[in-house]
Design an enzyme around this catalytic site. Structure first.
Site, PDB file in Angstrom:
ATOM      1  N   SER A 135      21.283  15.828 -50.246  1.00 43.43           N
ATOM      2  CA  SER A 135      22.142  17.164 -49.733  1.00 43.43           C
ATOM      3  C   SER A 135      20.926  18.124 -49.404  1.00 43.43           C
ATOM      4  O   SER A 135      20.387  18.710 -50.393  1.00 43.43           O
ATOM      5  CB  SER A 135      23.211  17.677 -50.691  1.00 43.43           C
ATOM      6  OG  SER A 135      23.990  18.663 -50.488  1.00 43.43           O
ATOM      7  N   LYS A 161      22.885  15.016 -45.821  1.00 40.63           N
ATOM      8  CA  LYS A 161      24.003  15.738 -45.526  1.00 40.63           C
ATOM      9  C   LYS A 161      23.562  17.123 -45.390  1.00 40.63           C
ATOM     10  O   LYS A 161      22.683  17.741 -46.098  1.00 40.63           O
ATOM     11  CB  LYS A 161      24.713  15.558 -46.865  1.00 40.63           C
ATOM     12  CG  LYS A 161      25.802  16.589 -47.158  1.00 40.63           C
ATOM     13  CD  LYS A 161      26.692  15.939 -48.385  1.00 40.63           C
ATOM     14  CE  LYS A 161      26.958  17.392 -49.356  1.00 40.63           C
ATOM     15  NZ  LYS A 161      27.919  16.850 -50.175  1.00 40.63           N
ATOM     16  N   LYS A 163      24.585  21.094 -45.273  1.00 44.93           N
ATOM     17  CA  LYS A 163      25.516  22.092 -45.697  1.00 44.93           C
ATOM     18  C   LYS A 163      25.759  22.778 -44.427  1.00 44.93           C
ATOM     19  O   LYS A 163      24.704  23.444 -43.882  1.00 44.93           O
ATOM     20  CB  LYS A 163      24.870  22.999 -46.891  1.00 44.93           C
ATOM     21  CG  LYS A 163      24.897  22.416 -48.254  1.00 44.93           C
ATOM     22  CD  LYS A 163      26.373  21.975 -48.735  1.00 44.93           C
ATOM     23  CE  LYS A 163      26.342  21.276 -50.193  1.00 44.93           C
ATOM     24  NZ  LYS A 163      27.681  20.985 -50.636  1.00 44.93           N
ATOM     25  N   ASP A 189      28.677  19.013 -44.755  1.00 44.28           N
ATOM     26  CA  ASP A 189      29.751  19.511 -46.101  1.00 44.28           C
ATOM     27  C   ASP A 189      29.757  21.059 -45.908  1.00 44.28           C
ATOM     28  O   ASP A 189      28.979  21.699 -45.954  1.00 44.28           O
ATOM     29  CB  ASP A 189      29.140  19.348 -47.151  1.00 44.28           C
ATOM     30  CG  ASP A 189      30.094  19.510 -48.411  1.00 44.28           C
ATOM     31  OD1 ASP A 189      29.593  19.210 -49.540  1.00 44.28           O
ATOM     32  OD2 ASP A 189      30.988  20.039 -48.386  1.00 44.28           O
ATOM     33  N   GLU A 214      32.736  16.989 -44.561  1.00 45.67           N
ATOM     34  CA  GLU A 214      33.205  17.000 -46.024  1.00 45.67           C
ATOM     35  C   GLU A 214      33.982  18.580 -45.847  1.00 45.67           C
ATOM     36  O   GLU A 214      33.215  19.344 -45.712  1.00 45.67           O
ATOM     37  CB  GLU A 214      31.884  16.828 -46.634  1.00 45.67           C
ATOM     38  CG  GLU A 214      32.340  16.581 -48.233  1.00 45.67           C
ATOM     39  CD  GLU A 214      31.438  16.311 -49.020  1.00 45.67           C
ATOM     40  OE1 GLU A 214      30.051  16.000 -48.612  1.00 45.67           O
ATOM     41  OE2 GLU A 214      31.347  16.513 -50.227  1.00 45.67           O
ATOM     42  N   ASP A 239      36.489  16.353 -50.799  1.00 48.28           N
ATOM     43  CA  ASP A 239      35.875  16.170 -52.235  1.00 48.28           C
ATOM     44  C   ASP A 239      36.585  17.134 -52.965  1.00 48.28           C
ATOM     45  O   ASP A 239      37.186  16.788 -53.843  1.00 48.28           O
ATOM     46  CB  ASP A 239      34.360  17.254 -51.715  1.00 48.28           C
ATOM     47  CG  ASP A 239      33.606  17.516 -52.964  1.00 48.28           C
ATOM     48  OD1 ASP A 239      32.519  17.959 -52.803  1.00 48.28           O
ATOM     49  OD2 ASP A 239      34.100  17.471 -54.168  1.00 48.28           O
ATOM     50  N   LYS A 263      33.674  12.618 -57.516  1.00 49.25           N
ATOM     51  CA  LYS A 263      32.685  12.932 -58.605  1.00 49.25           C
ATOM     52  C   LYS A 263      33.315  12.754 -59.834  1.00 49.25           C
ATOM     53  O   LYS A 263      34.516  13.370 -60.099  1.00 49.25           O
ATOM     54  CB  LYS A 263      32.566  14.438 -58.202  1.00 49.25           C
ATOM     55  CG  LYS A 263      31.718  14.761 -57.004  1.00 49.25           C
ATOM     56  CD  LYS A 263      31.674  16.118 -56.819  1.00 49.25           C
ATOM     57  CE  LYS A 263      30.863  16.631 -55.589  1.00 49.25           C
ATOM     58  NZ  LYS A 263      30.704  17.843 -55.023  1.00 49.25           N
ATOM     59  N   GLY A 291      27.687  14.781 -56.044  1.00 50.99           N
ATOM     60  CA  GLY A 291      26.841  15.179 -57.109  1.00 50.99           C
ATOM     61  C   GLY A 291      27.093  16.658 -57.381  1.00 50.99           C
ATOM     62  O   GLY A 291      27.409  17.431 -56.585  1.00 50.99           O
TER      63      GLY A 291
HETATM   64  C1  LIG Z   1      26.012  23.450 -55.700  1.00 53.88           C
HETATM   65  S1  LIG Z   1      26.866  22.676 -54.781  1.00 53.88           S
HETATM   66  C2  LIG Z   1      27.502  21.540 -55.627  1.00 53.88           C
HETATM   67  C3  LIG Z   1      28.497  20.705 -54.845  1.00 53.88           C
HETATM   68  C4  LIG Z   1      27.875  19.781 -53.553  1.00 53.88           C
HETATM   69  N1  LIG Z   1      27.206  18.778 -54.079  1.00 53.88           N
HETATM   70  C5  LIG Z   1      26.196  18.552 -53.153  1.00 53.88           C
HETATM   71  O1  LIG Z   1      25.925  18.953 -52.450  1.00 53.88           O
HETATM   72  C6  LIG Z   1      25.213  17.478 -53.836  1.00 53.88           C
HETATM   73  C7  LIG Z   1      24.484  18.262 -54.892  1.00 53.88           C
HETATM   74  C8  LIG Z   1      23.547  17.163 -55.563  1.00 53.88           C
HETATM   75  O2  LIG Z   1      22.593  16.601 -54.860  1.00 53.88           O
HETATM   76  O3  LIG Z   1      23.753  16.862 -56.818  1.00 53.88           O
HETATM   77  C9  LIG Z   1      29.281  19.349 -52.834  1.00 53.88           C
HETATM   78  O4  LIG Z   1      30.299  19.979 -52.454  1.00 53.88           O
HETATM   79  O5  LIG Z   1      29.235  18.146 -52.609  1.00 53.88           O
HETATM   80 MG   LIG Z   2      31.053  18.421 -51.237  1.00 49.51          MG
END
Ligand SMILES: CSCC[C@@H](NC(=O)CCC(=O)O)C(=O)O
Ligand SMILES: [Mg+2]
Length: 368
Positions: A135, A161, A163, A189, A214, A239, A263, A291
């Site tokens: 991510s 991925k 953001k 995402d 996402e 999610d 998750k 994650g």
């Molecule tokens: C601080 S963002 C935590 C939530 C986010 N998680 C990630 O982007 C992956 C984070 C990781 O690599 O654990 C999601 O919405 O999927």
């Molecule tokens: Mg997410």
């Protein structure tokens, strides 16, 4: 198995670099760990709640409080204390799925360690290693983003991925496609950053061959996601909306998602996560393991889940080094884009005592 006590432990893990999403920027992971001590073994669970309530209504201080005041006493009153008994014992407490998940995982870990069985085998894993995605946060500039993506691809990550948020979406996706080509597995995402009125703008992501988009909208707005799904060829993935097998069933029935990010912490634990997996498989809905910037404890458990057959897309369980200079367990190291699934009893890893002490900010023992 008889529970003799529970330790709540807070640790503070600095991130190797700030991680920016549409709801804020993380620089330190403030983690609540749960350790249960029984007559047969000890077990560990990692609560995925973050310091703030930007991702979910749960937050680290609140999780510690609800564990101390409600969840641990409820478990102590329960006659049985094996893994499957935990969720029913906690059912009188509404919500607080992340706190519940940490306690259930710790009990499950202790039970499985005592019996010499791995969590992977208990859940029904069919693989001994899983393909890993990574991510990538919102960056200050497109060149900075491209440098980071290049490094992750060089490391061997199977999927990228990005953001996104309003003002940082089409341009970064286009830049990654132009620089790295159409074959890179790429997804985005939004963490609920858009409104349904943004649907025509989000449709501009369709030409880029994304694996999925996402959680663009509010976690409670399944109908808006269904409306977007009807406009895009890019699959919609949920999610934050998926808090249980029930909400997963509703989302699938409403065509609000074609892919699910599972998750375990968000849905109340690994046993509910498996129920969501089984439901999605029965509907032909691919899943992948999300994650929450877990330490090696949570990472190990997530890998066990990600090895189930319905997890057909690379997840967000990246190497320990993606977030931490030094993990509290032996580091998870990427090997040709994969991570090995721990095969030892329980979650298969233990925290290193010295590392744990070095990052511990607070600990509390609750005798039962
Ligand atoms: C601080 S963002 C935590 C939530 C986010 N998680 C990630 O982007 C992956 C984070 C990781 O690599 O654990 C999601 O919405 O999927
Ligand atoms: Mg997410």
């Amino acid at each position: 198995m008889t529970l003799s006590g529970v330790e709540l432990r807070r640790i503070s893990m600095p991130l190797v670099a700030p991680f920016r999403t549409s709801f804020g920027t993380e620089t330190v992971r403030d983690v609540l760990l749960v350790r249960v001590v029984t007559d047969a073994a000890e077990g560990w669970g990692e609560c995925v709640a973050m310091s703030g309530a930007g991702y979910s209504p749960e937050y680290t201080d609140g999780a510690a409080d609800v564990l101390r005041r409600f969840l641990i006493p409820a478990l102590a009153r329960a006659r049985r204390s094996d893994g499957p008994a935990v969720a029913p014992a906690l059912s009188a407490v509404k919500g607080h799925r992340m706190a519940k998940a940490a306690l259930e995982t710790a009990v499950l870990d202790a039970e499985l360690r005592a019996e010499g069985r791995s969590l992977a085998r208990e859940l029904g894993a069919t693989r001994d290693r899983v393909a890993c995605g990574v991510s990538v946060g919102i960056m200050d500039s497109i060149p900075a983003l491209l440098d980071v993506v290049a490094d992750y691809l060089d490391e061997g990550y199977a999927r990228i991925k990005l953001k996104i948020e309003p003002g940082w979406d089409v341009a970064p996706v286009r830049a990654v496609r132009e620089r790295f080509g159409d074959d890179v597995l790429l997804q985005v995402d939004a963490n609920t950053a858009y409104s349904p009125a943004d649907a025509p703008h989000l449709a501009r992501l369709d030409p880029f061959g994304l694996l999925l988009i996402e959680q663009p909208f509010d976690e409670e707005d399944l109908l808006a996601h269904a409306g977007l799904a009807g406009m895009l060829t890019t699959p919609v993935c949920l999610d934050e909306s998926i808090t249980s097998a029930r909400t997963a069933a509703a989302a699938i029935r409403l065509s609000a998602c074609a892919v699910v990010n599972i998750k375990p912490g968000r849905v109340g634990g690994f046993l509910e996560a498996r129920r969501i997996h089984d439901l999605c498989v029965s509907h032909g809905v691919p899943v992948w393991c999300g994650g929450m910037l877990e330490t090696g404890l949570g990472r190990a458990a997530n890998l066990a889940l990600a090895a189930l057959p319905g997890f057909t897309l690379p997840g967000d369980t990246s190497a320990s080094g993606r977030y931490f200079d030094a993990d509290i367990t032996a580091p998870f190291v990427l090997r040709d884009g994969h991570l090995d699934v721990p095969a030892g009893p329980g979650i298969g890893v233990m925290p290193d005592p010295a590392r744990l002490d070095a990052v511990t900010t607070w600990t509390e023992w609750i005798a039962l």
